[in-house]
Enzyme design. Sequence first.
Site, PDB file in Angstrom:
ATOM      1  N   LYS A   1      -9.190 -13.061  -1.039  1.00  0.00           N
ATOM      2  CA  LYS A   1      -8.659 -13.268   0.318  1.00  0.00           C
ATOM      3  C   LYS A   1      -9.678 -12.910   1.384  1.00  0.00           C
ATOM      4  O   LYS A   1      -9.683 -13.499   2.454  1.00  0.00           O
ATOM      5  CB  LYS A   1      -7.406 -12.406   0.550  1.00  0.00           C
ATOM      6  CG  LYS A   1      -6.199 -12.829  -0.246  1.00  0.00           C
ATOM      7  CD  LYS A   1      -4.996 -11.979   0.104  1.00  0.00           C
ATOM      8  CE  LYS A   1      -5.169 -10.526  -0.242  1.00  0.00           C
ATOM      9  NZ  LYS A   1      -5.236 -10.208  -1.667  1.00  0.00           N
TER      10      LYS A   1
ATOM     11  N   ASP B   1      -6.624  -9.190  -5.053  1.00  0.00           N
ATOM     12  CA  ASP B   1      -8.010  -9.467  -5.459  1.00  0.00           C
ATOM     13  C   ASP B   1      -8.249 -10.945  -5.756  1.00  0.00           C
ATOM     14  O   ASP B   1      -9.049 -11.298  -6.620  1.00  0.00           O
ATOM     15  CB  ASP B   1      -8.398  -8.623  -6.693  1.00  0.00           C
ATOM     16  CG  ASP B   1      -8.085  -7.171  -6.487  1.00  0.00           C
ATOM     17  OD1 ASP B   1      -8.462  -6.644  -5.429  1.00  0.00           O
ATOM     18  OD2 ASP B   1      -7.452  -6.550  -7.360  1.00  0.00           O
TER      19      ASP B   1
ATOM     20  N   GLY C   1      -8.941  -3.769  -0.100  1.00  0.00           N
ATOM     21  CA  GLY C   1     -10.378  -3.553   0.013  1.00  0.00           C
ATOM     22  C   GLY C   1     -11.132  -4.860  -0.014  1.00  0.00           C
ATOM     23  O   GLY C   1     -10.841  -5.720  -0.835  1.00  0.00           O
ATOM     24  N   HIS C   2     -12.026  -5.035   0.932  1.00  0.00           N
ATOM     25  CA  HIS C   2     -12.932  -6.164   0.800  1.00  0.00           C
ATOM     26  C   HIS C   2     -14.297  -5.834   1.369  1.00  0.00           C
ATOM     27  O   HIS C   2     -14.447  -4.974   2.229  1.00  0.00           O
ATOM     28  CB  HIS C   2     -12.355  -7.468   1.362  1.00  0.00           C
ATOM     29  CG  HIS C   2     -11.730  -7.347   2.695  1.00  0.00           C
ATOM     30  ND1 HIS C   2     -10.388  -7.530   2.893  1.00  0.00           N
ATOM     31  CD2 HIS C   2     -12.261  -7.064   3.882  1.00  0.00           C
ATOM     32  CE1 HIS C   2     -10.127  -7.349   4.171  1.00  0.00           C
ATOM     33  NE2 HIS C   2     -11.243  -7.075   4.792  1.00  0.00           N
TER      34      HIS C   2
ATOM     35  N   GLN D   1      -2.965  -7.140  -0.799  1.00  0.00           N
ATOM     36  CA  GLN D   1      -2.403  -7.208  -2.159  1.00  0.00           C
ATOM     37  C   GLN D   1      -1.996  -8.653  -2.481  1.00  0.00           C
ATOM     38  O   GLN D   1      -2.692  -9.553  -2.056  1.00  0.00           O
ATOM     39  CB  GLN D   1      -1.222  -6.229  -2.328  1.00  0.00           C
ATOM     40  CG  GLN D   1      -1.632  -4.753  -2.315  1.00  0.00           C
ATOM     41  CD  GLN D   1      -1.801  -4.169  -0.923  1.00  0.00           C
ATOM     42  OE1 GLN D   1      -0.950  -4.329  -0.064  1.00  0.00           O
ATOM     43  NE2 GLN D   1      -2.897  -3.487  -0.689  1.00  0.00           N
TER      44      GLN D   1
HETATM   45  P1  IMP Z   1      -0.338   1.432  -4.362  1.00  0.00           P
HETATM   46  O1  IMP Z   1      -0.338   0.256  -3.449  1.00  0.00           O
HETATM   47  O2  IMP Z   1      -1.535   2.329  -4.204  1.00  0.00           O
HETATM   48  O3  IMP Z   1       0.950   2.201  -4.326  1.00  0.00           O
HETATM   49  O4  IMP Z   1      -0.448   0.878  -5.870  1.00  0.00           O
HETATM   50  C1  IMP Z   1       0.608   0.133  -6.471  1.00  0.00           C
HETATM   51  C2  IMP Z   1       0.060  -0.983  -7.358  1.00  0.00           C
HETATM   52  O5  IMP Z   1      -0.544  -1.970  -6.533  1.00  0.00           O
HETATM   53  C3  IMP Z   1      -1.033  -0.527  -8.325  1.00  0.00           C
HETATM   54  O6  IMP Z   1      -0.925  -1.275  -9.515  1.00  0.00           O
HETATM   55  C4  IMP Z   1      -2.314  -0.879  -7.615  1.00  0.00           C
HETATM   56  O7  IMP Z   1      -3.384  -1.082  -8.502  1.00  0.00           O
HETATM   57  C5  IMP Z   1      -1.892  -2.185  -6.931  1.00  0.00           C
HETATM   58  N1  IMP Z   1      -2.674  -2.477  -5.726  1.00  0.00           N
HETATM   59  C6  IMP Z   1      -2.586  -1.878  -4.537  1.00  0.00           C
HETATM   60  N2  IMP Z   1      -3.460  -2.429  -3.662  1.00  0.00           N
HETATM   61  C7  IMP Z   1      -4.092  -3.413  -4.321  1.00  0.00           C
HETATM   62  C8  IMP Z   1      -5.088  -4.374  -3.946  1.00  0.00           C
HETATM   63  O8  IMP Z   1      -5.544  -4.440  -2.794  1.00  0.00           O
HETATM   64  N3  IMP Z   1      -5.497  -5.229  -4.911  1.00  0.00           N
HETATM   65  C9  IMP Z   1      -4.961  -5.200  -6.167  1.00  0.00           C
HETATM   66  N4  IMP Z   1      -4.023  -4.344  -6.558  1.00  0.00           N
HETATM   67  C10 IMP Z   1      -3.587  -3.443  -5.639  1.00  0.00           C
END
Ligand code: IMP
Length: 434
Positions: A16, A13, A40-41, A224
């Site tokens: 990007k 977040d 997500g964007h 991420q």
């Molecule tokens: P997962 O990727 O759904 O397994 O989540 C693992 C961790 O990564 C959690 O703390 C999520 O909130 C974080 N996370 C996953 N995708 C994103 C993203 O696009 N932005 C911020 N945090 C993310």
Amino acid sequence: MPTVAIIGAQWGDEGKGKITDYLAEKADAVVRFQGGNNAGHTIVIGDSVFKLHLLPSGVLRKDKLAVIGNGVVVNFADMAEEVKQIEDAGLGIDGLRISDRAHLIMNYHKKLDGAEEVYRGNASVGTTKKGIGPTYQDKIARYGFRAGDLLEPELIREKTKFLLPMKKDLMKLMGSETCNCSEDDFAERLIGWGQKYGKYICDTSVLINDMLDEGKNILFEGAQGAMLDIDHGTYPYVTSSSTVGGGICSGAGVAPNRIQKVVGCLKAYTTRVGEGPFVTELEGAEEEELQKKGGEFGVTTGRGRRCGWLDLVVAEHAARLCGITSWAITKLDVLNGYEKIKVCVGYEIDGKVEKHFPASIAKLERAKPVYEEFDGWEDWEDSEALVSAGMDSLPENMQKYIRFIEEYTGIPADIISIGPKRSETIDRTSGWWN
Ligand code: IMP
């Protein structure tokens, strides 16, 4: 400069999406190399608003390829909704390419993601519940479905015979709601995806490398952030993929010597969603103020993001791991109007100041931020006028803030973003991306 990568230098977040969109203009292909629809964007084109989670940003541009590399995990059912959004707006997905080696997220992965979180109880990761972790688990365990399998109906039927009963047993064992579908229905659904999306599935490593040989520009779009990396992030509060620079090579099928420029996207303060250590996190009203000013609510989950001051211990960690050659500093305008702004330059742990990000979660929980304090800067009327006048026209204290980041990390701030619009971007790339 034919290859540029953009990687989040914090916990995701960082903005990007905007920077990728900005750099994508000069790219012939935008390539994702890890993660899935946990990202997500939001992209605004004219009056249309698109919320993309899986599809690379380039998919909305007619003249570009949007490539989903082998390191990405793909949920075809969810992807169909993103495709519909695009088609409803009268646009196509002709430029989409999906690696035949990309692993597939199934409904059972989503259910198991939720069930694992329940098992963890107070130690839950706070995942997006999109099935990301369980899909990568299956990949490593060597029984995942891959996109290329969708083109082989017999293989799908064979794999389904042992995999679906196994997953049903596992779901029962984990106390999760199970899938009711029969093996035939399951296999036919997958074969249907193959018929619908098969024309987009190919060997994307060959595609990308051929494009590079032809001198085309490739933009690698990280999802991420470095601090969520499976190896180098705040384990176990991480995602399940390699979000750092090396992830590009394995996740897109390109050799390390192909990657020339790595832009680290660094938000002017820090946020994180989900659980896990966060040394510079603010509390109460201070956190709420920053959350509100920055609009820090997730595109994928809608959750309010945790907020805190900029952490250069984190930035150093990300820069070293990703080979960051330029910063894109984002959301500087969110700090407008603060009287004092803090930047963390070390962690005091058990009476000693650490300059490198430790592996131990226990140590991180005990860490106290060592801050440098900066005078804030005033708000401005017209950011586009500031952009055309360049860096020197920014408020003096903001310039000091930017220079401090550059000097501390030894990396130039080549892109400075002072608002959400494309026109609110100061470009100091001086021709390395053309
Ligand atoms: P997962 O990727 O759904 O397994 O989540 C693992 C961790 O990564 C959690 O703390 C999520 O909130 C974080 N996370 C996953 N995708 C994103 C993203 O696009 N932005 C911020 N945090 C993310």
